[in-house]
Motif scaffolding. Structure first.
Motif, PDB file in Angstrom:
ATOM      1  N   ALA A 127      -0.519  -2.447  10.034  1.00 45.61           N
ATOM      2  CA  ALA A 127       0.505  -2.735   9.031  1.00 45.61           C
ATOM      3  C   ALA A 127       1.565  -3.658   9.626  1.00 45.61           C
ATOM      4  CB  ALA A 127       1.153  -1.456   8.527  1.00 45.61           C
ATOM      5  N   PRO A 171       0.999   3.981  10.084  1.00 48.57           N
ATOM      6  CA  PRO A 171       0.307   2.765   9.632  1.00 48.57           C
ATOM      7  C   PRO A 171       0.549   1.550  10.515  1.00 48.57           C
ATOM      8  CG  PRO A 171       1.222   3.942   7.768  1.00 48.57           C
ATOM      9  CD  PRO A 171       1.739   4.638   8.987  1.00 48.57           C
ATOM     10  N   ARG A 176       1.311   4.959   0.579  1.00 49.95           N
ATOM     11  CA  ARG A 176       0.607   6.018   1.306  1.00 49.95           C
ATOM     12  C   ARG A 176       0.543   7.316   0.503  1.00 49.95           C
ATOM     13  NH1 ARG A 176       2.164   7.881   7.521  1.00 49.95           N
ATOM     14  NH2 ARG A 176       0.726   9.648   7.661  1.00 49.95           N
ATOM     15  N   VAL A 182       6.275  -1.172   7.872  1.00 51.70           N
ATOM     16  CA  VAL A 182       6.277   0.182   7.320  1.00 51.70           C
ATOM     17  C   VAL A 182       7.695   0.458   6.840  1.00 51.70           C
ATOM     18  CG1 VAL A 182       4.339   1.101   8.622  1.00 51.70           C
ATOM     19  CG2 VAL A 182       6.609   1.183   9.623  1.00 51.70           C
ATOM     20  N   VAL A 189       3.295  -1.147   4.105  1.00 51.87           N
ATOM     21  CA  VAL A 189       2.961   0.228   3.717  1.00 51.87           C
ATOM     22  C   VAL A 189       4.229   0.975   3.343  1.00 51.87           C
ATOM     23  CG1 VAL A 189       1.982   2.430   4.463  1.00 51.87           C
ATOM     24  CG2 VAL A 189       0.889   0.279   5.155  1.00 51.87           C
ATOM     25  N   CYS A 215       0.783  -7.209   5.228  1.00 48.81           N
ATOM     26  CA  CYS A 215       0.443  -5.878   4.732  1.00 48.81           C
ATOM     27  C   CYS A 215       1.625  -4.948   4.933  1.00 48.81           C
ATOM     28  CB  CYS A 215      -0.783  -5.332   5.451  1.00 48.81           C
ATOM     29  SG  CYS A 215      -2.317  -6.191   5.028  1.00 48.81           S
ATOM     30  N   ILE A 238       0.858  -1.187   0.000  1.00 46.52           N
ATOM     31  CA  ILE A 238       0.000   0.000   0.000  1.00 46.52           C
ATOM     32  C   ILE A 238       0.890   1.232   0.000  1.00 46.52           C
ATOM     33  CG2 ILE A 238      -1.831   1.251   1.212  1.00 46.52           C
ATOM     34  CD1 ILE A 238      -2.381  -1.499   2.680  1.00 46.52           C
ATOM     35  N   ILE A 243      -5.889   3.769   5.495  1.00 48.58           N
ATOM     36  CA  ILE A 243      -4.999   2.618   5.335  1.00 48.58           C
ATOM     37  C   ILE A 243      -5.399   1.517   6.310  1.00 48.58           C
ATOM     38  CG2 ILE A 243      -2.619   1.846   5.674  1.00 48.58           C
ATOM     39  CD1 ILE A 243      -1.756   4.609   4.582  1.00 48.58           C
ATOM     40  N   ASN A 292       5.725   4.067   3.471  1.00 49.02           N
ATOM     41  CA  ASN A 292       5.436   5.207   4.341  1.00 49.02           C
ATOM     42  C   ASN A 292       6.181   6.472   3.919  1.00 49.02           C
ATOM     43  OD1 ASN A 292       3.867   5.967   6.567  1.00 49.02           O
ATOM     44  ND2 ASN A 292       5.534   5.702   8.022  1.00 49.02           N
TER      45      ASN A 292
END
Length: 432
Positions: free
Chosen positions: A228, A223, A177, A231, A210, A208, A175, A192, A212
């Motif tokens: 998360a 996150p 950000r 990160v 992220v 998961c 993901i 998120i 960041n």
């Protein structure tokens, strides 16, 4: 001396200066909000440093294998405590944000696994890491497959399509950000967290991750506070506070960070090796200053957003929206506009202000890119900088500013250069 005179000496016209002064006064309540966030995050970092008994011994120069590098190991615990994770890897051997992301992915994906991006196309330089664009050593070459779910028209997540895309092979969700070189929203930590909760309800064992970058310390939570597992970021962005000369971090679950350590160095060695080579004081001090530096960058982003929105340009986020990263996108409509904006930012820099930025074919991108960054640390985007690809919609991405006055000057210089190029009229400026 009248305040305007110092701006005049720096090439700012009276109408541009006065427009900036009017807007700054209007934005003072918003700026106070950023300062309160910085206070919270500053104390969070300070508490982590005190808890882990940071001492001047942590700044000692370590060489060779780096066994028993106390400063390095303590800093990683400071990061873990600040981000509320089990573990962290914070190293100068991680050269940039793309490297940190590549490390986290390659350390935790195996042949036959599938990587899913539920937030559409990732940042340009990650395309070659994944293998979307062919490149030596990509995940695709090692048998890792990739799938992405495009965003809805409003720039947010298509949950039904994400559910359809998750399957037994999906090992890791990435993901991003920040918006990257896309004119879409940057995602709040809350949004998120909702996405992470959704995918974990469907597949509880999924990892998961992220990206960041550009988001650290913008909000009072990260996150990692909303589920998360990892990160990832760069120390020449927010968490380096403008002092870290290189480096990246991955913070998260112990087993995932352990995998990253083995991937960064060697199987059997992992996190035990990797000397800090004298950068520890910069890493600690930069992390300590980062919340206040991020606050300055946020003031600059909101200042830029309001100026260019009032001039009729598309801006993401707009002048009144909440902030979730330090990047401000401005759609300048033409290549000439992007180039003039970047020339203005470069001219406001403390380093290389006399240099004229030009678009060029940067490695990792599919079009010419222009970058303005007169920085103490080369390429540091927590320092005053602006960049963008020379292709439609001709958006420029402004970020950084170690202090609010330097960020303010950079934005006023960008406006001055657009005015001098005949792309913005004096009458438009007077209406800001």
């Amino acid at each position: 001396m009248e305040q305007y005179m110092i701006y005049k000496n720096l090439g700012i016209s009276r109408e541009v200066y006065e427009a900036g002064e009017r807007l700054e006064q209007e934005l003072m309540p918003r700026f106070l909000e950023f300062d309160k966030n910085a206070e919270f995050n500053q104390l969070k970092v300070l508490h982590a440093m005190q808890k882990n008994r940071v001492s001047d011994g942590c700044f000692q120069y370590a060489t060779g294998y780096g066994y028993n590098d106390t400063g390095r190991d303590t800093l990683e615990q400071v990061y873990a405590d600040t981000f509320h994770t089990e573990s962290a890897l914070v190293r100068p051997q991680i050269t940039c944000g793309t490297h940190a992301l590549s490390l986290a992915l390659s350390a935790n994906l195996r042949p036959g696994d599938e990587l899913l991006s539920p937030a559409g196309k990732p940042y340009d330089t990650l395309e070659e890491v994944i293998g979307i664009r062919s490149s030596k050593g990509s995940l695709a070459e090692y048998g890792v497959t990739y799938r992405q779910v495009d965003l809805k028209e409003d720039g947010y997540f298509d949950y039904p399509a994400i559910e359809r895309s998750l399957n037994e092979k999906t090992k890791l969700v990435t993901i991003q950000r920040s918006k990257g070189y896309q004119v879409r929203p940057s995602y709040s930590v809350e949004k998120i967290g909702e996405l992470i909760a959704f995918v974990k309800r469907i597949k509880p064992d999924i990892i998961c991750m992220v990206d960041n970058c550009y988001g650290e310390f913008v909000e009072t939570i990260e996150p990692s506070d909303v589920g998360a597992d990892m990160v990832v970021g760069s120390l020449i962005k927010n968490p380096g506070g403008g002092l870290a000369p290189i480096g990246g971090y991955v913070a998260g679950r112990e087993d995932l960070i352990e995998n990253c350590g083995y991937r960064l160095t060697s199987p059997g060695l992992g996190r035990e090796v990797g000397a800090s080579l004298g950068v520890m004081q910069s890493f600690y001090q930069g992390f300590f200053l980062a919340p206040v530096v991020v606050s300055s960058a946020l003031k600059g982003a909101v200042f830029a957003s309001n100026i260019y929105e009032r001039l009729g340009y598309g801006v993401v986020p707009n002048g009144s929206e909440s902030r979730h990263d330090i990047i401000q996108a401005v759609e300048l409509k033409t290549a000439e506009g992007v180039i003039a904006f970047c020339k203005g930012v470069q001219a406001a820099a403390p380093v290389d202000s006399f240099v004229t930025p030009e678009p060029w074919a940067m490695p990792g991108y599919d079009s010419d890119v222009i970058m303005a960054a007169g920085a103490f640390v080369q390429g540091s985007s927590i320092e005053l900088s602006a960049d963008g690809p020379i292709k439609p919609p001709y958006a420029v991405y402004f970020q950084g500013g170690l202090t609010w006055p330097s960020a303010k000057l950079g934005i006023l210089k960008s406006l001055q250069y657009l005015s001098d190029a005949g792309l913005v009229s004096k009458e438009q400026i007077q209406k800001i």
